[in-house]
Enzyme design. Structure first.
Site, PDB file in Angstrom:
ATOM      1  N   MET A 126      89.629-136.338  41.278  1.00 22.92           N
ATOM      2  CA  MET A 126      90.344-136.252  40.003  1.00 22.92           C
ATOM      3  C   MET A 126      90.211-137.506  39.133  1.00 22.92           C
ATOM      4  O   MET A 126      91.056-137.752  38.274  1.00 22.92           O
ATOM      5  CB  MET A 126      91.826-135.937  40.260  1.00 22.92           C
ATOM      6  N   VAL A 141      87.484-139.913  36.662  1.00 24.50           N
ATOM      7  CA  VAL A 141      86.202-139.969  35.977  1.00 24.50           C
ATOM      8  C   VAL A 141      85.423-141.170  36.512  1.00 24.50           C
ATOM      9  O   VAL A 141      85.974-142.266  36.646  1.00 24.50           O
ATOM     10  CB  VAL A 141      86.438-140.123  34.457  1.00 24.50           C
ATOM     11  N   HIS A 149      83.073-127.505  38.629  1.00 23.40           N
ATOM     12  CA  HIS A 149      84.127-127.388  37.620  1.00 23.40           C
ATOM     13  C   HIS A 149      84.531-125.919  37.501  1.00 23.40           C
ATOM     14  O   HIS A 149      83.659-125.044  37.459  1.00 23.40           O
ATOM     15  CB  HIS A 149      83.609-127.914  36.276  1.00 23.40           C
ATOM     16  N   GLY A 168      79.687-138.336  30.506  1.00 21.39           N
ATOM     17  CA  GLY A 168      80.675-137.527  29.792  1.00 21.39           C
ATOM     18  C   GLY A 168      81.608-136.810  30.754  1.00 21.39           C
ATOM     19  O   GLY A 168      81.518-136.963  31.974  1.00 21.39           O
ATOM     20  N   HIS A 202      88.242-119.952  42.513  1.00 12.14           N
ATOM     21  CA  HIS A 202      88.116-120.753  43.736  1.00 12.14           C
ATOM     22  C   HIS A 202      87.241-120.043  44.770  1.00 12.14           C
ATOM     23  O   HIS A 202      86.381-120.658  45.400  1.00 12.14           O
ATOM     24  CB  HIS A 202      89.516-120.986  44.328  1.00 12.14           C
ATOM     25  N   GLU A 246      83.735-120.407  43.837  1.00 12.15           N
ATOM     26  CA  GLU A 246      83.264-121.780  44.088  1.00 12.15           C
ATOM     27  C   GLU A 246      82.778-121.941  45.529  1.00 12.15           C
ATOM     28  O   GLU A 246      81.784-122.616  45.787  1.00 12.15           O
ATOM     29  CB  GLU A 246      84.406-122.784  43.853  1.00 12.15           C
TER      30      GLU A 246
HETATM   31  C1  GRF Z   1      88.218-126.928  42.368  1.00  7.89           C
HETATM   32  O1  GRF Z   1      88.801-125.888  41.633  1.00  7.89           O
HETATM   33  C2  GRF Z   1      87.130-127.595  41.572  1.00  7.89           C
HETATM   34  O2  GRF Z   1      86.517-126.738  40.653  1.00  7.89           O
HETATM   35  C3  GRF Z   1      87.836-128.688  40.843  1.00  7.89           C
HETATM   36  O3  GRF Z   1      88.818-129.122  41.740  1.00  7.89           O
HETATM   37  C4  GRF Z   1      89.192-128.067  42.614  1.00  7.89           C
HETATM   38  C5  GRF Z   1      89.119-128.596  44.015  1.00  7.89           C
HETATM   39  O4  GRF Z   1      89.695-127.720  44.939  1.00  7.89           O
HETATM   40  N1  GRF Z   1      86.896-129.724  40.448  1.00  7.89           N
HETATM   41  P1  GRF Z   1      89.568-128.020  46.491  1.00  7.89           P
HETATM   42  O5  GRF Z   1      90.222-129.361  46.760  1.00  7.89           O
HETATM   43  O6  GRF Z   1      88.112-128.020  46.849  1.00  7.89           O
HETATM   44  O7  GRF Z   1      90.317-126.896  47.150  1.00  7.89           O
END
Ligand code: GRF
Length: 207
Positions: free
Chosen positions: A95, A97, A114, A148, A176, A179
């Site tokens: 979290m 930058v 993201h 960026g 999620h 992902e």
């Molecule tokens: C995910 O939604 C990702 O896209 C964002 O942060 C979240 C991380 O979730 N960057 P986790 O800790 O992997 O469960």
């Protein structure tokens, strides 16, 4: 024998993307080793998940700022990652930058996931931004990290529908889940060196 491709993972949260990647490594789907997991949050779930898997895991205090690392912290992260000789840095819910010196130390070797179809909805709570905007398709993006915010070259994307009765939470859950499939697939392609970058375009080698 070739030395294994070494991955360093940075995260601040529960670490479900880390778990998906670690499971894919364990299942032989990613030809790599997770060499270290680092967090700026001492009690982050990601550190516990790493330790359960006997992967080296370390908290590094981030310093005085809320959204970036201070100079000492940045130096500490870079030193650990360099000493660990990582080939790739995978941001999984980190979290903060990353700034100049960190980016220069690992140019072209940092990736992030993201929770939106970039370039739509960069920044925080993208799933809520998607609901508020009324889009019908949302998703997630794996991209290289540049100076960026969520702006680097796009490696891969996965789309999910936005349903009429979605809340930000239900949409977030669907993103999620996408992902957890997309990120291991992209990291595997990076570990196999199947990815090249031409300007802003990331090209996947046909296999
Ligand atoms: C995910 O939604 C990702 O896209 C964002 O942060 C979240 C991380 O979730 N960057 P986790 O800790 O992997 O469960």
């Amino acid at each position: 024998m070739n030395t294994p491709f070494r991955i360093g993972v940075l995260g601040s949260g529960k670490g479900s993307n880390f778990v998906a990647i670690a499971d894919a490594v364990a299942a032989g789907k990613i030809p790599a080793e997770i060499a270290i997991v680092l967090s700026d949050v001492e009690n982050a779930g990601i550190l516990a998940h790493a330790r359960e898997r006997k992967i080296p895991a370390q908290f590094i205090a981030p310093g005085q700022f809320r959204t970036k690392l201070d100079e000492d912290a940045e130096r500490a992260f870079v030193a650990v990652l360099q000493n660990t000789q990582v080939d790739l840095i995978v941001l999984a819910g980190f979290m903060r930058v990353l700034k100049g010196d960190f980016l220069r130390a690992f140019a072209g070797r940092i990736v992030n996931i993201h929770p939106s179809l970039l370039p739509c909805f960069p920044g925080l709570q993208s799933w809520k931004q998607a609901i508020d905007h009324g889009v019908k398709v949302a998703g997630c993006t794996v991209h290289f990290v540049d100076a960026g915010v969520d702006s680097g070259a796009i490696i891969g994307q996965a789309a999910v529908p936005v349903l009429d009765d979605d809340t930000p939470e239900t949409l977030h859950q669907r993103i999620h889940a996408a992902e957890h499939e997309l990120y291991p697939r992209c990291v595997a392609a990076l570990a196999r060196k199947e990815i090249s970058v031409v300007g802003r375009r990331v090209v996947w080698k046909k296999v």
